[in-house]
Design an enzyme around this catalytic site. Structure first.
Site, PDB file in Angstrom:
ATOM      1  N   CYS A  19      -1.693   5.395   1.275  1.00 32.41           N
ATOM      2  CA  CYS A  19      -1.839   4.109   0.579  1.00 32.41           C
ATOM      3  C   CYS A  19      -1.987   4.303  -0.931  1.00 32.41           C
ATOM      4  CB  CYS A  19      -3.047   3.358   1.131  1.00 32.41           C
ATOM      5  SG  CYS A  19      -2.876   2.951   2.875  1.00 32.41           S
TER       6      CYS A  19
ATOM      7  N   LYS B  69      -2.291  -6.726  -2.817  1.00 32.08           N
ATOM      8  CA  LYS B  69      -2.575  -5.454  -2.138  1.00 32.08           C
ATOM      9  C   LYS B  69      -2.190  -4.259  -3.018  1.00 32.08           C
ATOM     10  CE  LYS B  69      -3.746  -2.527   0.851  1.00 32.08           C
ATOM     11  NZ  LYS B  69      -3.193  -2.150   2.125  1.00 32.08           N
TER      12      LYS B  69
ATOM     13  N   ARG C  70      -7.857   1.445  -7.703  1.00 32.19           N
ATOM     14  CA  ARG C  70      -8.541   2.634  -7.169  1.00 32.19           C
ATOM     15  C   ARG C  70      -7.913   3.906  -7.756  1.00 32.19           C
ATOM     16  NH1 ARG C  70     -12.772   3.030  -4.201  1.00 32.19           N
ATOM     17  NH2 ARG C  70     -11.860   4.248  -2.532  1.00 32.19           N
TER      18      ARG C  70
HETATM   19  N1  LIG Z   1      -4.126   2.845   8.395  1.00 34.25           N
HETATM   20  C1  LIG Z   1      -4.693   2.212   7.395  1.00 34.25           C
HETATM   21  O1  LIG Z   1      -5.871   2.459   7.067  1.00 34.25           O
HETATM   22  C2  LIG Z   1      -3.961   1.135   6.644  1.00 34.25           C
HETATM   23  C3  LIG Z   1      -4.691   0.390   5.735  1.00 34.25           C
HETATM   24  C4  LIG Z   1      -4.076  -0.631   5.033  1.00 34.25           C
HETATM   25  C5  LIG Z   1      -2.742  -0.867   5.240  1.00 34.25           C
HETATM   26  N2  LIG Z   1      -2.006  -0.134   6.125  1.00 34.25           N
HETATM   27  C6  LIG Z   1      -0.597  -0.485   6.241  1.00 34.25           C
HETATM   28  O2  LIG Z   1      -0.146  -0.328   7.566  1.00 34.25           O
HETATM   29  C7  LIG Z   1       1.092   0.408   7.562  1.00 34.25           C
HETATM   30  C8  LIG Z   1       1.177   1.195   8.836  1.00 34.25           C
HETATM   31  O3  LIG Z   1       0.131   2.152   8.801  1.00 34.25           O
HETATM   32  P1  LIG Z   1      -0.500   2.808  10.088  1.00 34.25           P
HETATM   33  O4  LIG Z   1      -1.679   3.568   9.612  1.00 34.25           O
HETATM   34  O5  LIG Z   1      -0.698   1.822  11.176  1.00 34.25           O
HETATM   35  O6  LIG Z   1       0.674   3.798  10.518  1.00 34.25           O
HETATM   36  P2  LIG Z   1       0.726   4.674  11.850  1.00 34.25           P
HETATM   37  O7  LIG Z   1       1.650   5.785  11.551  1.00 34.25           O
HETATM   38  O8  LIG Z   1      -0.647   4.938  12.361  1.00 34.25           O
HETATM   39  O9  LIG Z   1       1.402   3.687  12.926  1.00 34.25           O
HETATM   40  C9  LIG Z   1       2.652   3.147  12.803  1.00 34.25           C
HETATM   41  C10 LIG Z   1       3.159   2.795  14.191  1.00 34.25           C
HETATM   42  O10 LIG Z   1       4.399   2.096  14.037  1.00 34.25           O
HETATM   43  C11 LIG Z   1       5.268   2.559  15.047  1.00 34.25           C
HETATM   44  N3  LIG Z   1       6.639   2.275  14.592  1.00 34.25           N
HETATM   45  C12 LIG Z   1       7.382   2.882  13.634  1.00 34.25           C
HETATM   46  N4  LIG Z   1       8.573   2.282  13.495  1.00 34.25           N
HETATM   47  C13 LIG Z   1       8.589   1.266  14.384  1.00 34.25           C
HETATM   48  C14 LIG Z   1       9.541   0.277  14.705  1.00 34.25           C
HETATM   49  N5  LIG Z   1      10.709   0.204  14.079  1.00 34.25           N
HETATM   50  N6  LIG Z   1       9.241  -0.618  15.661  1.00 34.25           N
HETATM   51  C15 LIG Z   1       8.046  -0.570  16.326  1.00 34.25           C
HETATM   52  N7  LIG Z   1       7.116   0.352  16.062  1.00 34.25           N
HETATM   53  C16 LIG Z   1       7.369   1.247  15.092  1.00 34.25           C
HETATM   54  C17 LIG Z   1       4.955   4.022  15.209  1.00 34.25           C
HETATM   55  O11 LIG Z   1       5.380   4.523  16.454  1.00 34.25           O
HETATM   56  C18 LIG Z   1       3.430   4.015  15.054  1.00 34.25           C
HETATM   57  O12 LIG Z   1       2.758   3.883  16.294  1.00 34.25           O
HETATM   58  C19 LIG Z   1       1.027   1.270   6.303  1.00 34.25           C
HETATM   59  O13 LIG Z   1       2.301   1.589   5.814  1.00 34.25           O
HETATM   60  C20 LIG Z   1       0.267   0.386   5.342  1.00 34.25           C
HETATM   61  O14 LIG Z   1       1.149  -0.458   4.645  1.00 34.25           O
HETATM   62  C21 LIG Z   1      -2.596   0.868   6.833  1.00 34.25           C
END
Ligand SMILES: NC(=O)c1ccc[n+]([C@@H]2O[C@H](COP(=O)([O-])OP(=O)(O)OC[C@H]3O[C@@H](n4cnc5c(N)ncnc54)[C@H](O)[C@@H]3O)[C@@H](O)[C@H]2O)c1
Length: 387
Positions: free
Chosen positions: A258, A205, A212
Site C-alpha cells: 500500500c 485513499k 504516511r
Molecule cells: N490487506 C490490506 O491490509 C489492505 C488494506 C487496504 C486496502 N487494501 C486493498 O485491497 C487490495 C487487495 O489486497 P489484499 O490484501 O486483499 O490482497 P490478497 O492478495 O490478500 O488477496 C487478493 C485475492 O484476490 C484474488 N483474485 C485475484 N485476481 C482475481 C480475479 N480476477 N477474480 C477474483 N479473485 C481474484 C486472489 O486469489 C486473492 O485471494 C489491495 O490492492 C489494496 O488496494 C488492502
C-alpha cells in the site's frame, strides 16, 4: 439484495464475512478454488486475523458461499471488487487482476446492478477504465448500471474492528451511483460518508498513503540528523508529539503493497501531464526511505567491527523480515532487502522472524538462526542492535 464480493483475500474475506454477519447472502468469488473450498468448509484461510475464525466457521458455506466461477454470482445485484493492484519495476500500475475481475463481471452484469471498486487505484480509474471494461463486456451503458468507488481502509490484523468502526467513504461515478452505493453500504457499514464523486473517493485513499509515506521519510531524516547531533531521537519525539504534531517512527524504509505504492499513482499522473515538479516531495520521500537500507547496513557493519572475529565470520541475525510487525507478508519488505544487501556485502547473514518457520526462511534462500546464538542481532522493528 444479493451481494457478491470479488476477491477473498486479506481485505475481501473480512468484508464478505462482516456482510454475511449482518444477515445478507453473500457470494464470494475468488480465482483460488482451494481457498474457496476451505471457506465453504468453515475454515478461515487467514487464521492470524482476529475474530475472522468465528465468522468463517459460522457463515462459510452458508450465508457466505465462495466460488471460483463468476457465473455462480450471476444472480447478484451488488458487486464489490477487492482484487490486488501492484506496480511494476517502473512504478507503473499493473491492472491485470482488476481488468480480469471487471471483464468477468461485465459478462454477467444486468440492468439495475451496482458495482463498487474497493481496490486502491490512481484517481479517475473508476470513471475511465472500469466503466469502459464493464460497458464493453455487458453491452450496457452507465445509467443502465451504477458504478462507485469505496476504498478499503482496513489494516491487516485489525480488519474486523476497522470494518466495524473506521470511517468509510463512498463516491459515485455519477450522482445516482453514489446514492445507490451509499444506501446499500449503509446496511453493513456504520461510519459511512458519501463524497461527491468516485474520483474524490479514490484520491482520499491515495493521499492518506502519501501522508504516511512522506511522514515516514521525515521521521527517517530527523532520526539521522538527531544521530549526527548526538540527540536521543525517541526521547525528543515523545515530547515533540502533541495534537498538531505527529512525528512518525523511523524505519528501514516503507514496505507492503500500500504505502510505498500509492505515491507513484500521483507521481505518474504528474509525469504524464509534464508537471513532474508538482511531485517533488513524494519523489524525495521515496529516495530518503530507500536510503535507509544503506544507512542501517553501515550501522551493522560498524557493529560487526567491534566484535573480536574476522568480519565475514560474525553471525549477523536480521530479526523481523516480514514487512511490518504482525503482517505475514514479504511484499516490498525493506527488512528482507536489508538482509539481501548485507549478503551482497559478503557478510555472514542469517534471519529470524517470529511469523516464519525455519523451512519458510530456507525456502527464501536465506539462512535461519535463533537470535540468542548470533553474534549481533539487528531488530528491524525495534531498530536496535543487540549482542
Ligand atoms: N490487506 C490490506 O491490509 C489492505 C488494506 C487496504 C486496502 N487494501 C486493498 O485491497 C487490495 C487487495 O489486497 P489484499 O490484501 O486483499 O490482497 P490478497 O492478495 O490478500 O488477496 C487478493 C485475492 O484476490 C484474488 N483474485 C485475484 N485476481 C482475481 C480475479 N480476477 N477474480 C477474483 N479473485 C481474484 C486472489 O486469489 C486473492 O485471494 C489491495 O490492492 C489494496 O488496494 C488492502
Amino acid at each position: 439484495m444479493k451481494i457478491a464480493v470479488v476477491g477473498l483475500g486479506n481485505a475481501g474475506l473480512p468484508l464478505a464475512a462482516v456482510i454475511a454477519e449482518k444477515g445478507f447472502k453473500v457470494v464470494g468469488v475468488d480465482v483460488d478454488a482451494r481457498r474457496c473450498s476451505q471457506i465453504n468448509k468453515g475454515i478461515n484461510p487467514i487464521p492470524q486475523e482476529p475474530e475472522l475464525n468465528e465468522l468463517i466457521k459460522k457463515h462459510g458455506g452458508k450465508n457466505l458461499i465462495a466460488t471460483s466461477q463468476y457465473k455462480d454470482a450471476a444472480n447478484s445485484n451488488f458487486y464489490i471488487v477487492i482484487v490486488p493492484l501492484f506496480i511494476d519495476d517502473n512504478h507503473q500500475p499493473d491492472f491485470k487482476f482488476v481488468k480480469s475481475a471487471f471483464r468477468n463481471i461485465g459478462k454477467i452484469l444486468k440492468k439495475g446492478d451496482c458495482v463498487v471498486l474497493e481496490t486502491t487505484v490512481p484517481p479517475k480509474t473508476t470513471e475511465t477504465l472500469i466503466k469502459k471494461w464493464l460497458e464493453e463486456e455487458s453491452g450496457l451503458v452507465l445509467g443502465d448500471f451504477y458504478l462507485a468507488h469505496s476504498p478499503e481502509r482496513i489494516m491487516t490484523g485489525y480488519s474486523i474492528s476497522r470494518l466495524k468502526e473506521f470511517p468509510k467513504i463512498v463516491g459515485g461515478v455519477d450522482t445516482k451511483s453514489g446514492k445507490k452505493a451509499f444506501e446499500v453500504y449503509k446496511k453493513f457499514v456504520s461510519n459511512l460518508s458519501l463524497v461527491s464523486s468516485a474520483r474524490v473517493a479514490e484520491f482520499i485513499k491515495v493521499i492518506e498513503g502519501c501522508y504516511r509515506f512522506a511522514n515516514i521519510a521525515l521521521a527517517n531524516e530527523l532520526f539521522k540528523i538527531a544521530e549526527e547531533l548526538e540527540i536521543d531521537f525517541f526521547e525528543a519525539r515523545e515530547y515533540a508529539n502533541h495534537e498538531y504534531c505527529d512525528i512518525h517512527m523511523p524505519s528501514t524504509g516503507v514496505g507492503g503493497h500500500c504505502i510505498p505504492v500509492y505515491p507513484w499513482f500521483l507521481i505518474n499522473e504528474m509525469k504524464g501531464k509534464n508537471k513532474i515538479e508538482n511531485s517533488l516531495l513524494l519523489r524525495t520521500a521515496h529516495l530518503i526511505n530507500e536510503e535507509m537500507i544503506e544507512f542501517w547496513a553501515e550501522r551493522i557493519v560498524e557493529g560487526c567491527m567491534k566484535i573480536d572475529k574476522p568480519i565475514n565470520e560474525v553471525k549477523i541475525c536480521v530479526q523481523g523480515i516480514t514487512f511490518r510487525k504482525g503482517a505475514k507478508s514479504l511484499y516490498n519488505s525493506r527488512n528482507l532487502a536489508l538482509a539481501k544487501h548485507l549478503m551482497e556485502k559478503k557478510l555472514n547473514v542469517f534471519v529470524y522472524d517470529e511469523l516464519l518457520s525455519k523451512e519458510e526462511i530456507v525456502e527464501l534462500g536465506l539462512k535461519f538462526i535463533k537470535p540468542d546464538v548470533a553474534d549481533l542481532v539487528f531488530d528491524c522493528f525495534a531498530l536496535e542492535m543487540k549482542k
